[in-house]
Design an enzyme around this catalytic site. Structure first.
Site, PDB file in Angstrom:
ATOM      1  N   ASP A   1      -9.581   4.364  -4.998  1.00 17.42           N
ATOM      2  CA  ASP A   1      -9.969   5.347  -5.977  1.00 17.42           C
ATOM      3  C   ASP A   1     -11.698   4.758  -6.294  1.00 17.42           C
ATOM      4  O   ASP A   1     -12.596   5.615  -6.503  1.00 17.42           O
ATOM      5  CB  ASP A   1      -9.307   5.385  -7.183  1.00 17.42           C
ATOM      6  CG  ASP A   1      -7.741   5.408  -6.600  1.00 17.42           C
ATOM      7  OD1 ASP A   1      -7.238   6.528  -6.672  1.00 17.42           O
ATOM      8  OD2 ASP A   1      -7.110   4.396  -6.346  1.00 17.42           O
TER       9      ASP A   1
ATOM     10  N   ASP B   1       1.862   1.368  -7.392  1.00 16.73           N
ATOM     11  CA  ASP B   1       2.216   0.459  -8.440  1.00 16.73           C
ATOM     12  C   ASP B   1       3.545   0.191  -8.855  1.00 16.73           C
ATOM     13  O   ASP B   1       3.669  -0.842  -9.264  1.00 16.73           O
ATOM     14  CB  ASP B   1       1.474   0.896  -9.837  1.00 16.73           C
ATOM     15  CG  ASP B   1      -0.020   1.406  -9.786  1.00 16.73           C
ATOM     16  OD1 ASP B   1      -0.812   0.552  -9.447  1.00 16.73           O
ATOM     17  OD2 ASP B   1      -0.424   2.537  -9.769  1.00 16.73           O
TER      18      ASP B   1
ATOM     19  N   ARG C   1     -17.500   5.048  -6.452  1.00 22.47           N
ATOM     20  CA  ARG C   1     -18.720   4.510  -6.261  1.00 22.47           C
ATOM     21  C   ARG C   1     -19.561   5.516  -5.481  1.00 22.47           C
ATOM     22  O   ARG C   1     -20.807   5.757  -5.611  1.00 22.47           O
ATOM     23  CB  ARG C   1     -18.705   3.141  -5.779  1.00 22.47           C
ATOM     24  CG  ARG C   1     -18.211   2.005  -6.994  1.00 22.47           C
ATOM     25  CD  ARG C   1     -17.886   0.815  -6.344  1.00 22.47           C
ATOM     26  NE  ARG C   1     -18.894   0.173  -5.666  1.00 22.47           N
ATOM     27  CZ  ARG C   1     -18.870  -0.559  -4.580  1.00 22.47           C
ATOM     28  NH1 ARG C   1     -17.792  -0.742  -4.044  1.00 22.47           N
ATOM     29  NH2 ARG C   1     -20.098  -1.019  -3.973  1.00 22.47           N
TER      30      ARG C   1
ATOM     31  N   HIS D   1      -2.719   4.256  -9.679  1.00 23.32           N
ATOM     32  CA  HIS D   1      -3.289   4.812  -8.425  1.00 23.32           C
ATOM     33  C   HIS D   1      -2.802   6.287  -8.231  1.00 23.32           C
ATOM     34  O   HIS D   1      -1.537   6.399  -7.717  1.00 23.32           O
ATOM     35  CB  HIS D   1      -3.175   4.085  -6.995  1.00 23.32           C
ATOM     36  CG  HIS D   1      -3.323   4.768  -5.851  1.00 23.32           C
ATOM     37  ND1 HIS D   1      -4.804   5.053  -5.686  1.00 23.32           N
ATOM     38  CD2 HIS D   1      -2.678   4.907  -4.835  1.00 23.32           C
ATOM     39  CE1 HIS D   1      -4.457   5.765  -4.397  1.00 23.32           C
ATOM     40  NE2 HIS D   1      -3.623   5.690  -3.911  1.00 23.32           N
TER      41      HIS D   1
ATOM     42  N   ALA E   1       0.856  -1.273  -0.068  1.00 17.90           N
ATOM     43  CA  ALA E   1      -0.033   0.080  -0.075  1.00 17.90           C
ATOM     44  C   ALA E   1       0.908   1.285   0.135  1.00 17.90           C
ATOM     45  O   ALA E   1       0.365   2.378  -0.206  1.00 17.90           O
ATOM     46  CB  ALA E   1      -0.872   0.106   1.211  1.00 17.90           C
TER      47      ALA E   1
END
EC number: 1.1.1.27
Length: 327
Positions: free
Chosen positions: A152, A127, A157, A179, A122
């Site tokens: 994200d 990435d 959502r 990200h 994390a």
């Protein structure tokens, strides 16, 4: 690790804001039976272990302690949140030089302990550091996972849900790519309870096209907004990491947007870890879920991957970094 193992153990490396939030989420949700916390600041890990243990009478039994790298030898999952924090105005990718060296040292220590489980990364830029964890560990790509665009996508959502007045759990939409600044919304497959988002908006004019653009920008830049206001983001990512952990420990075969290895799933996207939906279970990534992208979305995926690949290639051109490669 096997799906039938009853005692599940997490080693957390990095007890800053994100690590603490993740540990608290594990305790609150009763995920795992053992949590060891590693950090350069031993007082911090000892204090957090003691503080968290005081919540156990209200939640679920768990062994929590300040750990050493050697404690990782029988862990099922090692979660890496350690790294220098993102400063106001600093992009995640600008962190890469500093945090790559930290990542190399940590991964080497963990592997030398005899660890043979799953890495969950994390630390930012996630990435790039997921890729470096894979390279430095020598582990199969299925057992090296980044949090990717999980947070994200959750932000996306939630923002859509608030705009149209629907429970976020009934809104299905993904952010893919890095990200970070080059991420993109997969509008072509966004839906509300199975109804395509664009069709939904024809009947429920809660937002226009420019409103959707503005909504995505607010999602993409959410971390910068929070960092400018309170210095760091940690609650959202802490819960996202707990969700990923639960999917692994319960062998859910859940589909989550994660940073996973690209081997040509999308044309022109290879040899990077980048955010896309994937099936995840007890042994890590079962397989990526390759959502068919529109031409415009594919171009954004390719551009995002190229940006990451250029940074990775530059970083691993450094002989000191390249010397640690096992994959």
């Amino acid at each position: 690790m096997t799906a039938t193992k009853q005692h599940k153990k997490v080693i957390l490396v990095g007890d800053g804001a994100v690590g603490s939030a993740y540990a608290y989420a594990l305790v609150n949700q009763g995920i795992g039976q053992e949590l060891g916390i590693i950090d350069i600041n031993k007082d911090r890990t000892q204090g957090d272990a003691e503080d968290l243990s005081h919540a156990l009478a209200f939640t679920f039994p768990k062994k929590i302690y300040s750990a050493e790298y050697s404690d990782a030898h029988d862990a099922d999952l090692v979660v890496l949140t350690a790294g220098l924090p993102q400063k106001p105005g600093e992009t995640r990718l600008e962190l890469v030089e500093k945090n790559l060296r930290i990542n190399q040292q940590i991964v080497t220590e963990i592997v030398n302990s005899g660890f043979n489980g799953i890495f969950l990364v994390a630390a930012n830029p996630v990435d790039v550091l997921t890729y470096s964890t894979w390279k430095f560990s020598g582990f199969p790509k299925e057992r090296v996972i980044g949090s990717g665009t999980s947070l994200d996508s959750a932000r996306f959502r939630q923002a859509l849900a608030e705009k149209i007045g629907i429970d976020a759990r009934s809104v299905h939409a993904y952010i893919m790519g890095e990200h970070g600044d080059s991420e993109f919304a997969v509008w072509s497959h966004a839906n509300v309870a199975g109804v395509k988002l664009y069709d939904w908006l024809q009947d429920n004019r809660d937002i226009d096209e420019q409103g959707l653009v503005d909504l995505f920008v607010s999602v993409r830049d959410a971390a910068y907004s929070i960092i400018n206001k309170k210095g760091a983001t940690y609650y959202g990512i802490g819960v996202a990491l707990a969700r990923i952990t639960k999917a692994i420990f319960d062998d859910e075969n859940a589909v989550l947007p994660l940073s996973v290895y690209q081997a040509g799933q999308y044309e022109g996207v290879e040899d990077v870890f980048i955010g896309q939906p994937a099936i995840i279970g007890a042994h890590g990534i079962v397989r990526p879920v390759n959502i068919p992208l529109s031409d415009a979305e594919l171009q954004k995926m390719q551009a995002s991957a190229k940006q990451l690949k250029d940074i990775i290639d530059d970083a691993f051109a450094n002989p000191e970094i390249a010397a640690g490669v096992k994959n």
